[in-house]
Write an enzyme that holds these catalytic residues in place. Structure first.
Site, PDB file in Angstrom:
ATOM      1  N   HIS A   1      -4.065  -9.243   2.650  1.00  0.00           N
ATOM      2  CA  HIS A   1      -5.342  -9.375   2.633  1.00  0.00           C
ATOM      3  C   HIS A   1      -5.949 -10.352   3.823  1.00  0.00           C
ATOM      4  O   HIS A   1      -5.267 -11.588   3.649  1.00  0.00           O
ATOM      5  CB  HIS A   1      -6.280  -9.550   1.348  1.00  0.00           C
ATOM      6  CG  HIS A   1      -6.003  -8.489   0.408  1.00  0.00           C
ATOM      7  ND1 HIS A   1      -5.061  -8.509  -0.704  1.00  0.00           N
ATOM      8  CD2 HIS A   1      -6.225  -7.268   0.445  1.00  0.00           C
ATOM      9  CE1 HIS A   1      -5.308  -7.166  -1.337  1.00  0.00           C
ATOM     10  NE2 HIS A   1      -5.852  -6.605  -0.482  1.00  0.00           N
TER      11      HIS A   1
ATOM     12  N   ARG B   1      -1.412  -1.775  -6.940  1.00  0.00           N
ATOM     13  CA  ARG B   1      -1.655  -2.984  -6.166  1.00  0.00           C
ATOM     14  C   ARG B   1      -2.606  -4.141  -6.494  1.00  0.00           C
ATOM     15  O   ARG B   1      -2.446  -4.992  -6.484  1.00  0.00           O
ATOM     16  CB  ARG B   1      -2.188  -2.324  -4.493  1.00  0.00           C
ATOM     17  CG  ARG B   1      -2.303  -3.415  -3.365  1.00  0.00           C
ATOM     18  CD  ARG B   1      -2.685  -2.688  -2.319  1.00  0.00           C
ATOM     19  NE  ARG B   1      -3.346  -3.278  -1.203  1.00  0.00           N
ATOM     20  CZ  ARG B   1      -2.538  -4.191  -0.524  1.00  0.00           C
ATOM     21  NH1 ARG B   1      -1.475  -4.589  -0.633  1.00  0.00           N
ATOM     22  NH2 ARG B   1      -3.470  -4.908   0.477  1.00  0.00           N
TER      23      ARG B   1
ATOM     24  N   HIS C   1      -2.981   3.337  -6.301  1.00  0.00           N
ATOM     25  CA  HIS C   1      -3.590   1.910  -5.531  1.00  0.00           C
ATOM     26  C   HIS C   1      -3.746   1.233  -6.645  1.00  0.00           C
ATOM     27  O   HIS C   1      -3.788  -0.144  -6.354  1.00  0.00           O
ATOM     28  CB  HIS C   1      -4.890   2.465  -4.825  1.00  0.00           C
ATOM     29  CG  HIS C   1      -5.358   1.373  -4.054  1.00  0.00           C
ATOM     30  ND1 HIS C   1      -4.853   1.168  -2.743  1.00  0.00           N
ATOM     31  CD2 HIS C   1      -6.320   0.594  -3.966  1.00  0.00           C
ATOM     32  CE1 HIS C   1      -5.173  -0.001  -2.147  1.00  0.00           C
ATOM     33  NE2 HIS C   1      -6.166  -0.392  -2.970  1.00  0.00           N
TER      34      HIS C   1
ATOM     35  N   LYS D   1      -2.721  -1.498   7.418  1.00  0.00           N
ATOM     36  CA  LYS D   1      -3.967  -1.075   7.422  1.00  0.00           C
ATOM     37  C   LYS D   1      -4.806  -2.103   8.413  1.00  0.00           C
ATOM     38  O   LYS D   1      -5.486  -1.567   9.274  1.00  0.00           O
ATOM     39  CB  LYS D   1      -4.516  -0.752   6.292  1.00  0.00           C
ATOM     40  CG  LYS D   1      -5.916  -0.375   6.189  1.00  0.00           C
ATOM     41  CD  LYS D   1      -6.261  -0.571   4.578  1.00  0.00           C
ATOM     42  CE  LYS D   1      -7.794  -0.338   4.492  1.00  0.00           C
ATOM     43  NZ  LYS D   1      -8.204  -0.364   3.127  1.00  0.00           N
TER      44      LYS D   1
ATOM     45  N   TYR E   1      -9.075  -7.869  -5.599  1.00  0.00           N
ATOM     46  CA  TYR E   1      -7.766  -7.279  -5.784  1.00  0.00           C
ATOM     47  C   TYR E   1      -7.201  -8.043  -7.264  1.00  0.00           C
ATOM     48  O   TYR E   1      -6.193  -7.520  -7.831  1.00  0.00           O
ATOM     49  CB  TYR E   1      -6.728  -7.149  -4.909  1.00  0.00           C
ATOM     50  CG  TYR E   1      -6.953  -6.123  -3.997  1.00  0.00           C
ATOM     51  CD1 TYR E   1      -6.122  -4.766  -4.362  1.00  0.00           C
ATOM     52  CD2 TYR E   1      -7.924  -5.623  -3.084  1.00  0.00           C
ATOM     53  CE1 TYR E   1      -6.220  -3.582  -3.451  1.00  0.00           C
ATOM     54  CE2 TYR E   1      -8.200  -4.719  -2.536  1.00  0.00           C
ATOM     55  CZ  TYR E   1      -7.332  -3.485  -2.743  1.00  0.00           C
ATOM     56  OH  TYR E   1      -7.376  -2.508  -1.900  1.00  0.00           O
TER      57      TYR E   1
ATOM     58  N   ARG F   1       0.849  -1.183  -0.058  1.00  0.00           N
ATOM     59  CA  ARG F   1       0.050   0.176  -0.159  1.00  0.00           C
ATOM     60  C   ARG F   1       1.061   1.221   0.063  1.00  0.00           C
ATOM     61  O   ARG F   1       1.934   1.332   0.560  1.00  0.00           O
ATOM     62  CB  ARG F   1      -0.854   0.067   1.247  1.00  0.00           C
ATOM     63  CG  ARG F   1      -1.966  -1.060   1.257  1.00  0.00           C
ATOM     64  CD  ARG F   1      -2.588  -1.001   2.639  1.00  0.00           C
ATOM     65  NE  ARG F   1      -3.552  -2.120   2.583  1.00  0.00           N
ATOM     66  CZ  ARG F   1      -3.315  -3.214   3.270  1.00  0.00           C
ATOM     67  NH1 ARG F   1      -2.190  -3.646   3.709  1.00  0.00           N
ATOM     68  NH2 ARG F   1      -4.356  -4.359   3.227  1.00  0.00           N
TER      69      ARG F   1
END
Length: 188
Positions: free
Chosen positions: A166, A143, A140, A83, A175, A58
């Site tokens: 994740h 990613r 982003h 995160k 993703y 990230r």
């Protein structure tokens, strides 16, 4: 209270769905155009773009990187604050290590790896995209590109989750955006 009914029981059928999410990936010659524009722009944005694609990190994690979290021997970078609140280690490709080797020859061996803050990375990336004539791409999205490439390299969904951080397979799926043409060679 037995005479009261539960209003949730009256809701039948559809439940709220998660928004579709983005599925933007680099297409055609966009990576080449992006890197050419980044080189012309100068500074750290070119290596940052490659770093993001190689590591699936990230933007905030990249901006917070520190040299002391790097294990060169193992080719692993510790991300102590994520995160999701769970520290993780990111395996580093040869291309990612080459970026760090280039940066460390400049005399950087302690403290922050990158000089740009997270918001500055986004601003520089927008300028580079504009100069490259690329529309609808965000930092982003790199990613998403990285997660998709990991899947295309035959990493299992669990391995992709471990690398990207994740916590659910639903997020890995969100993703990872595969292209049918990338599977053709594996079918023969």
């Amino acid at each position: 209270m037995e005479s009261l009914s539960n209003p949730v029981d009256l809701v039948k059928g559809q439940r709220p769905k998660l928004p579709q999410g983005r599925n933007r990936r680099l297409v055609g010659d966009e990576r080449g155009r992006l890197m050419t524009a980044a080189q012309a722009y100068g500074g750290e944005i070119g290596p940052l773009i490659t770093w993001a694609i190689e590591t699936a990190m990230r933007r905030g994690e990249i901006a917070a990187m520190r040299w002391e979290h790097l294990d060169r021997q193992a080719r692993v970078l510790l991300i102590p604050e994520t995160k999701t609140g769970t520290p993780r280690e990111v395996p580093l490709s040869r291309a990612a290590m080459a970026i760090l080797d280039e940066k460390s020859t400049v005399g950087n061996t302690g403290g922050p790896v990158w000089s740009l803050r997270a918001d500055s990375i986004s601003q520089a990336f927008k300028r580079v995209c504009k100069a490259a004539g690329i529309e609808g791409l965000t930092f982003h999205d790199l990613r998403h590109e990285a997660a998709s490439r990991l899947g295309e390299k035959a990493f299992s969904p669990l391995e992709v989750a471990a690398i990207t951080g994740h916590k659910t397979m639903q997020m890995v799926k969100r993703y990872s955006h595969f292209r049918a043409k990338d599977f053709v060679g594996r079918l023969d």
